[in-house]
Design a protein around this motif. Sequence first.
Motif, PDB file in Angstrom:
ATOM      1  N   ALA A  48      19.534  11.916  22.748  1.00 18.43           N
ATOM      2  CA  ALA A  48      19.736  12.888  21.821  1.00 18.43           C
ATOM      3  C   ALA A  48      18.690  13.262  21.111  1.00 18.43           C
ATOM      4  O   ALA A  48      18.315  14.084  20.496  1.00 18.43           O
ATOM      5  CB  ALA A  48      20.910  12.192  21.084  1.00 18.43           C
ATOM      6  N   ASP A  49      17.769  12.023  20.673  1.00 23.49           N
ATOM      7  CA  ASP A  49      16.491  12.427  19.792  1.00 23.49           C
ATOM      8  C   ASP A  49      15.704  13.411  20.510  1.00 23.49           C
ATOM      9  O   ASP A  49      15.155  14.211  19.730  1.00 23.49           O
ATOM     10  CB  ASP A  49      16.002  10.661  19.493  1.00 23.49           C
ATOM     11  N   LEU A  50      15.287  12.904  21.736  1.00 26.17           N
ATOM     12  CA  LEU A  50      14.461  13.805  22.306  1.00 26.17           C
ATOM     13  C   LEU A  50      14.981  15.389  22.581  1.00 26.17           C
ATOM     14  O   LEU A  50      14.080  16.176  22.800  1.00 26.17           O
ATOM     15  CB  LEU A  50      13.868  13.102  23.731  1.00 26.17           C
TER      16      LEU A  50
ATOM     17  N   PRO B 214      22.260  -4.197  24.237  1.00 20.90           N
ATOM     18  CA  PRO B 214      21.696  -5.094  23.724  1.00 20.90           C
ATOM     19  C   PRO B 214      20.261  -5.171  23.492  1.00 20.90           C
ATOM     20  O   PRO B 214      19.509  -4.487  24.388  1.00 20.90           O
ATOM     21  CB  PRO B 214      22.197  -6.427  24.346  1.00 20.90           C
ATOM     22  N   LEU B 215      19.543  -6.062  22.597  1.00 20.13           N
ATOM     23  CA  LEU B 215      18.203  -6.164  22.526  1.00 20.13           C
ATOM     24  C   LEU B 215      17.807  -6.747  23.778  1.00 20.13           C
ATOM     25  O   LEU B 215      18.350  -7.712  24.419  1.00 20.13           O
ATOM     26  CB  LEU B 215      17.887  -7.221  21.323  1.00 20.13           C
ATOM     27  N   GLY B 216      16.481  -6.330  24.071  1.00 19.60           N
ATOM     28  CA  GLY B 216      15.846  -7.240  25.357  1.00 19.60           C
ATOM     29  C   GLY B 216      15.684  -6.029  26.633  1.00 19.60           C
ATOM     30  O   GLY B 216      15.225  -6.414  27.579  1.00 19.60           O
ATOM     31  N   ASN B 217      16.810  -5.114  26.479  1.00 21.59           N
ATOM     32  CA  ASN B 217      16.907  -4.415  27.689  1.00 21.59           C
ATOM     33  C   ASN B 217      16.061  -2.949  27.329  1.00 21.59           C
ATOM     34  O   ASN B 217      15.605  -2.852  26.198  1.00 21.59           O
ATOM     35  CB  ASN B 217      18.193  -3.645  27.901  1.00 21.59           C
ATOM     36  N   LEU B 218      15.805  -2.133  28.284  1.00 22.62           N
ATOM     37  CA  LEU B 218      15.133  -0.937  28.312  1.00 22.62           C
ATOM     38  C   LEU B 218      16.032   0.216  27.893  1.00 22.62           C
ATOM     39  O   LEU B 218      16.818   0.574  28.703  1.00 22.62           O
ATOM     40  CB  LEU B 218      14.169  -0.596  29.226  1.00 22.62           C
ATOM     41  N   TYR B 219      15.851   0.994  26.814  1.00 23.01           N
ATOM     42  CA  TYR B 219      16.392   2.355  26.624  1.00 23.01           C
ATOM     43  C   TYR B 219      15.168   3.109  26.022  1.00 23.01           C
ATOM     44  O   TYR B 219      14.680   3.109  24.902  1.00 23.01           O
ATOM     45  CB  TYR B 219      17.356   2.269  25.227  1.00 23.01           C
ATOM     46  N   ALA B 220      14.947   4.057  26.851  1.00 24.39           N
ATOM     47  CA  ALA B 220      13.958   5.063  26.847  1.00 24.39           C
ATOM     48  C   ALA B 220      14.075   6.393  27.572  1.00 24.39           C
ATOM     49  O   ALA B 220      14.856   6.581  28.426  1.00 24.39           O
ATOM     50  CB  ALA B 220      12.619   4.489  27.310  1.00 24.39           C
ATOM     51  N   SER B 221      13.429   7.168  26.988  1.00 22.97           N
ATOM     52  CA  SER B 221      13.715   8.874  27.448  1.00 22.97           C
ATOM     53  C   SER B 221      12.275   9.772  27.329  1.00 22.97           C
ATOM     54  O   SER B 221      11.451   9.276  26.653  1.00 22.97           O
ATOM     55  CB  SER B 221      14.674   9.474  26.438  1.00 22.97           C
ATOM     56  N   THR B 222      12.084  10.470  28.092  1.00 27.96           N
ATOM     57  CA  THR B 222      10.934  11.306  28.226  1.00 27.96           C
ATOM     58  C   THR B 222      11.370  12.854  28.452  1.00 27.96           C
ATOM     59  O   THR B 222      12.378  13.366  28.611  1.00 27.96           O
ATOM     60  CB  THR B 222       9.902  10.887  29.362  1.00 27.96           C
ATOM     61  N   ILE B 223      10.401  13.605  27.987  1.00 28.94           N
ATOM     62  CA  ILE B 223      10.463  15.293  28.133  1.00 28.94           C
ATOM     63  C   ILE B 223       9.622  15.675  29.330  1.00 28.94           C
ATOM     64  O   ILE B 223       8.463  15.310  29.422  1.00 28.94           O
ATOM     65  CB  ILE B 223      10.137  15.921  26.755  1.00 28.94           C
ATOM     66  N   VAL B 224      10.182  16.545  29.978  1.00 27.96           N
ATOM     67  CA  VAL B 224       9.771  17.343  31.272  1.00 27.96           C
ATOM     68  C   VAL B 224       9.833  18.730  30.817  1.00 27.96           C
ATOM     69  O   VAL B 224      11.016  19.066  30.572  1.00 27.96           O
ATOM     70  CB  VAL B 224      10.004  16.900  32.650  1.00 27.96           C
ATOM     71  N   ARG B 225       8.730  19.535  30.941  1.00 27.56           N
ATOM     72  CA  ARG B 225       9.038  21.168  30.816  1.00 27.56           C
ATOM     73  C   ARG B 225       8.449  21.433  32.025  1.00 27.56           C
ATOM     74  O   ARG B 225       7.490  21.839  32.373  1.00 27.56           O
ATOM     75  CB  ARG B 225       8.063  21.737  29.574  1.00 27.56           C
ATOM     76  N   PRO B 226       9.566  21.894  32.811  1.00 27.96           N
ATOM     77  CA  PRO B 226       9.418  22.599  34.200  1.00 27.96           C
ATOM     78  C   PRO B 226       8.559  23.853  34.427  1.00 27.96           C
ATOM     79  O   PRO B 226       8.525  24.511  33.218  1.00 27.96           O
ATOM     80  CB  PRO B 226      10.696  22.748  34.884  1.00 27.96           C
TER      81      PRO B 226
ATOM     82  N   LEU C 288      21.911  -2.046  38.080  1.00 32.72           N
ATOM     83  CA  LEU C 288      20.813  -2.686  37.430  1.00 32.72           C
ATOM     84  C   LEU C 288      20.223  -1.592  36.417  1.00 32.72           C
ATOM     85  O   LEU C 288      19.838  -2.055  35.233  1.00 32.72           O
ATOM     86  CB  LEU C 288      19.713  -3.167  38.130  1.00 32.72           C
ATOM     87  N   ALA C 289      20.450  -0.406  36.983  1.00 33.61           N
ATOM     88  CA  ALA C 289      19.783   0.620  35.922  1.00 33.61           C
ATOM     89  C   ALA C 289      20.439   2.080  36.301  1.00 33.61           C
ATOM     90  O   ALA C 289      20.891   2.330  37.241  1.00 33.61           O
ATOM     91  CB  ALA C 289      18.146   0.902  36.027  1.00 33.61           C
ATOM     92  N   GLY C 290      20.406   2.647  35.009  1.00 31.77           N
ATOM     93  CA  GLY C 290      20.928   4.178  35.404  1.00 31.77           C
ATOM     94  C   GLY C 290      20.179   5.240  34.686  1.00 31.77           C
ATOM     95  O   GLY C 290      19.295   4.882  33.582  1.00 31.77           O
ATOM     96  N   ILE C 291      20.079   6.417  35.031  1.00 31.63           N
ATOM     97  CA  ILE C 291      19.239   7.591  34.536  1.00 31.63           C
ATOM     98  C   ILE C 291      20.111   8.785  34.141  1.00 31.63           C
ATOM     99  O   ILE C 291      20.979   9.044  35.114  1.00 31.63           O
ATOM    100  CB  ILE C 291      18.234   8.051  35.900  1.00 31.63           C
ATOM    101  N   LEU C 292      19.781   9.472  33.052  1.00 35.32           N
ATOM    102  CA  LEU C 292      20.515  10.567  32.706  1.00 35.32           C
ATOM    103  C   LEU C 292      19.744  11.726  32.416  1.00 35.32           C
ATOM    104  O   LEU C 292      18.786  11.350  31.725  1.00 35.32           O
ATOM    105  CB  LEU C 292      21.399  10.184  31.589  1.00 35.32           C
ATOM    106  N   LEU C 293      19.890  12.843  33.002  1.00 33.37           N
ATOM    107  CA  LEU C 293      19.234  14.071  32.777  1.00 33.37           C
ATOM    108  C   LEU C 293      20.039  15.011  31.878  1.00 33.37           C
ATOM    109  O   LEU C 293      21.088  15.194  32.458  1.00 33.37           O
ATOM    110  CB  LEU C 293      18.877  14.583  33.926  1.00 33.37           C
ATOM    111  N   GLU C 294      19.395  15.672  31.028  1.00 32.31           N
ATOM    112  CA  GLU C 294      19.841  16.691  30.070  1.00 32.31           C
ATOM    113  C   GLU C 294      18.771  17.872  29.707  1.00 32.31           C
ATOM    114  O   GLU C 294      17.846  17.721  29.716  1.00 32.31           O
ATOM    115  CB  GLU C 294      20.416  15.940  28.990  1.00 32.31           C
TER     116      GLU C 294
END
Length: 230
Positions: A13-15, A48-60, A106-112
Amino acid sequence: MISTTPETGSTNADLLAQAAAGAPEGTWLRAERQTGGRGRLGRAWNSPLGNLYASTIVRPLAGDPSPPSLALVAAVALEEVASAYAGPNRLQIKWPNDLMAGPAKLAGILLERSGDAVVIGFGVNLAHHPEGLERPTASLAGLGLSAPDPDAFLLDLSQSFARWLGRWRSEGLAPVRTQWLNRAHPIGSALSAAGREGLFEGLDADGTLLLRHADGAIEAVRAGDVFLVA
């Protein structure tokens, strides 16, 4: 550029907001904790603390492969990094971009989308995984490994993602598709897609899942939940 915040509702949401305001491709945001993390179809993502929660931007760009195929780019980059920590042949990709340890996620990915930008969010269970869910989950620590430092893991992920994004741009989807197939459940795996069972027949040239039914008919599955059938 990688930024870290102690807590936010959702890095995606932030990105999405930052992308709408003009933030460049390659912007990354990691949160130590999310209060409103979500997965596909709006499902809550435990944070919870200790896992990875991260997002990035791609401009096709004009001439790039189809933006939805960025799901495969993200999947192969994440698998490459996570397997470097977990060891060979312990993890595999499930269509389109879940990372599995056996039957456990183990992990998931979300594209918006945000205008002409795509925001890609990664949720990776490094130190912890939720218990008591309908479907099994896993973490790297739960596999008997030392949990990676989230900052170190993200640095590796950002570099791997940049490499695969570059190949997607310069060589097309073909090398990404090949790597995805090499690291995914094998051809012939029993799958359930949108409530219909069949055998995994691979991906078409655009990255669409191909499902072979008992009568021999092949269905192209472009969206929806897909499960491995034991």
